[in-house]
Design a protein around this motif. Structure first.
Motif: not given
Length: 116
Positions: A14, A19, A100, A102, A109-111, A114
């Motif tokens: 986190s 983002p 956020t 991830y 790294w992808e979300v 959030t």
């Protein structure tokens, strides 16, 4: 991720904030920052907003003396890059913060989510 290699896949972390693409002024900030300085660090827009909020409080208080501008800062409401309203609660904590989460997917790294 370079050290962990394939073992990083699926790792979760986190990070305070949202983002860049979710920030109200993120796209414009990113464009202007890249033109002048190159790639921003993760907290660059937050540092920018912190400086702008502090300057706004000093201008409103007509002073650079902390004893005079800190009460103004405590009650300020300021539109920034990271938030449409930067303000603080009664404890001095950021009132509109986000976090956020991830996950590493295919080495990036992808979300995941959030939370604002």
């Amino acid at each position: 991720m370079k050290l962990a290699g394939d073992s990083a896949e699926g790792a979760i972390a986190s990070l305070a904030g949202v983002p860049m693409e979710q920030m109200p002024g993120g796209e414009d900030f990113l464009k202007r920052f890249r033109e002048r300085f190159g790639e921003p660090e993760v907290y660059s827009p937050y540092g920018y907003d912190a400086t702008r909020v502090l300057v706004a409080a000093m201008l409103q208080a007509d002073s650079t003396e902390p004893v005079k501008y800190l009460p103004t800062l405590a009650n300020i409401k300021h539109a920034g890059v990271t938030s449409p309203e930067i303000s603080y609660d009664e404890h001095g904590d950021f009132a509109n913060g986000g976090v956020t989460v991830y996950q590493v997917r295919q080495g990036k790294w992808e979300v995941m989510q959030t939370i604002e």
